[in-house]
Motif scaffolding. Structure first.
Motif, mmCIF file in Angstrom:
data_model
loop_
_atom_site.group_PDB
_atom_site.id
_atom_site.type_symbol
_atom_site.label_atom_id
_atom_site.label_comp_id
_atom_site.label_asym_id
_atom_site.label_seq_id
_atom_site.Cartn_x
_atom_site.Cartn_y
_atom_site.Cartn_z
ATOM 1 N N MET A 272 74.793 28.652 52.186
ATOM 2 C CA MET A 272 73.708 29.608 51.943
ATOM 3 C C MET A 272 72.487 28.965 51.271
ATOM 4 N N TYR A 273 72.637 27.744 50.782
ATOM 5 C CA TYR A 273 71.500 27.074 50.137
ATOM 6 C C TYR A 273 70.553 26.507 51.198
ATOM 7 N N PRO A 274 69.231 26.514 50.902
ATOM 8 C CA PRO A 274 68.285 25.968 51.881
ATOM 9 C C PRO A 274 68.418 24.447 52.012
ATOM 10 N N PRO A 275 68.095 23.859 53.168
ATOM 11 C CA PRO A 275 67.667 24.571 54.385
ATOM 12 C C PRO A 275 68.860 25.289 55.039
ATOM 13 N N VAL A 276 68.682 26.589 55.330
ATOM 14 C CA VAL A 276 69.798 27.392 55.839
ATOM 15 C C VAL A 276 69.981 27.142 57.336
ATOM 16 N N ASN A 277 71.209 26.733 57.690
ATOM 17 C CA ASN A 277 71.586 26.662 59.103
ATOM 18 C C ASN A 277 72.310 27.975 59.398
ATOM 19 N N GLN A 278 71.616 28.875 60.086
ATOM 20 C CA GLN A 278 72.152 30.230 60.243
ATOM 21 C C GLN A 278 73.481 30.264 61.000
ATOM 22 N N LEU A 279 73.644 29.338 61.914
ATOM 23 C CA LEU A 279 74.900 29.301 62.675
ATOM 24 C C LEU A 279 76.066 28.891 61.767
ATOM 25 N N ALA A 280 75.805 27.913 60.887
ATOM 26 C CA ALA A 280 76.853 27.484 59.932
ATOM 27 C C ALA A 280 77.217 28.638 59.003
ATOM 28 N N VAL A 281 76.195 29.398 58.571
ATOM 29 C CA VAL A 281 76.448 30.560 57.714
ATOM 30 C C VAL A 281 77.325 31.570 58.456
ATOM 31 N N ARG A 282 76.978 31.823 59.704
ATOM 32 C CA ARG A 282 77.754 32.791 60.501
ATOM 33 C C ARG A 282 79.215 32.355 60.641
ATOM 34 N N LEU A 283 79.429 31.062 60.930
ATOM 35 C CA LEU A 283 80.804 30.551 61.100
ATOM 36 C C LEU A 283 81.605 30.661 59.799
ATOM 37 N N ASN A 284 80.959 30.281 58.676
ATOM 38 C CA ASN A 284 81.653 30.356 57.384
ATOM 39 C C ASN A 284 81.927 31.797 56.972
#
Length: 335
Positions: A272-284
């Protein structure tokens, strides 16, 4: 023979005991297992080990020099005390609960490691002198031996203790994330200020508006994790029993899956820390949601969840789904 020679043999023997305790399987004894008798015996062996550590340390703390014969006798007594600890640990069958057994094994391991440390400290110190290291090592054995009084006495108490530890870690991760989000756009402001310019131009260390929307649903999932552990812990304390094999096994299943919550929360928080990779956030987030739903499912089908408790299980399952669906909607374009 050098006076401390028997200590080298002792160190080797203790290392062998340590390896067996770490890897060994429980002995399913022929006699019927009695939990109160086990605890009495374990308390006693830990107490004797603490006394033997004191004797060994004192013998090498002041003149006159301990003879090789006395050292051999002291080493034998220490070895016998440690063997007694390991033997009693082996009495505890898996059927009493793997969570309880792991906690007893960890405590046993700590005592053996402490005694190895003390032996090594004496071997490396000048003769007839009490070093600071020796004092610390002796205190370490005492502390490890005293831990036996804090061990949970059955699998219900062991699982409650494991859940409370997980809850503590999740609370910390949630507070840290709340603090970072409250700091505003820049979570790194306190550690990465440009001293000359007074500001930083790197947008990779900031959250965009889109990031913050996504993060609010991630926070919802983290809060659901905390609520889930809190409610499951309450149910285990109120309704958990360790009288029958089925109850013991259900509690172990709960502890095993609940152990996956805090690492999953940590992984989500890091992404969740920047730079945010939205796909990684979704997977986690998906991984955490899956673990939480498993915990709730196992709770619902276990003896710790009478009909009166089913309401919160249903509510939290809904909360997990709600936040996960929002995360999916926010990240749809990333797939």
């Amino acid at each position: 023979m050098e006076a401390r020679e028997p200590l080298r043999d002792l160190r080797g023997a203790l290392r062998a005991v340590l390896a067996r305790v770490r890897e060994g399987e429980p002995g399913e004894g022929r006699e019927p297992f009695e939990l109160p008798r086990f605890w009495d015996a374990l308390d006693q062996t830990f107490k004797v080990t603490s006394q033997e550590a004191t004797k060994l340390s004192l013998a090498f703390s002041r003149p006159p020099l301990t003879s090789a014969e006395d050292c051999r006798k002291l080493s034998e007594d220490v070895q016998n005390a440690i063997l007694a600890v390991a033997t009693v640990y082996y009495w505890l069958p898996k059927g009493q609960g793997t969570t309880l057994r792991k906690m007893v094994r960890d405590a046993t391991t700590e005592v053996v490691e402490g005694m190895i440390q003390l032996t090594e400290t004496i071997l490396s110190a000048p003769l007839e002198s009490l070093s600071q290291e020796q004092l610390i090592s002796t205190g370490g054995v005492w502390e490890a031996c005293e831990q036996v009084s804090n061990l949970p006495r059955d699998n219900q108490a062991a699982v409650a203790s494991a859940l409370a530890a997980c809850l503590g870690v999740v609370k910390d991760a949630l507070e840290e994330m709340e603090h970072a989000l409250a700091e505003g756009q820049d979570p790194y402001s306190d550690i990465m200020e440009d001293e000359e310019l007074g500001f930083r131009g790197n947008r990779d260390t900031y959250w965009s508006e889109a990031d913050r929307k996504l993060l609010s649903s991630c926070m919802g999932l983290m809060k659901a994790s905390k609520a889930c552990l809190k409610k499951v812990l309450g149910a285990v304390k109120a309704y958990g029993k360790a009288d029958a094999p089925e109850q013991i096994a259900q509690l172990d299943d709960l502890a095993d899956i609940a152990n996956e919550i805090s690492p999953s929360v940590d992984e989500l928080a890091l992404s969740m820390y920047p730079p945010v990779n939205q796909l990684a956030v979704r997977l986690n987030a998906a991984k955490l949601a899956s673990v939480l739903k498993k915990v709730l499912e196992i709770t619902k089908t276990s003896h710790v969840c009478p009909p009166s408790e089913e309401g919160w299980v249903q509510f939290l399952t809904g909360a997990v789904d709600h936040n996960m669906n929002k995360i999916k909607n926010f990240t749809q374009g990333q797939l």
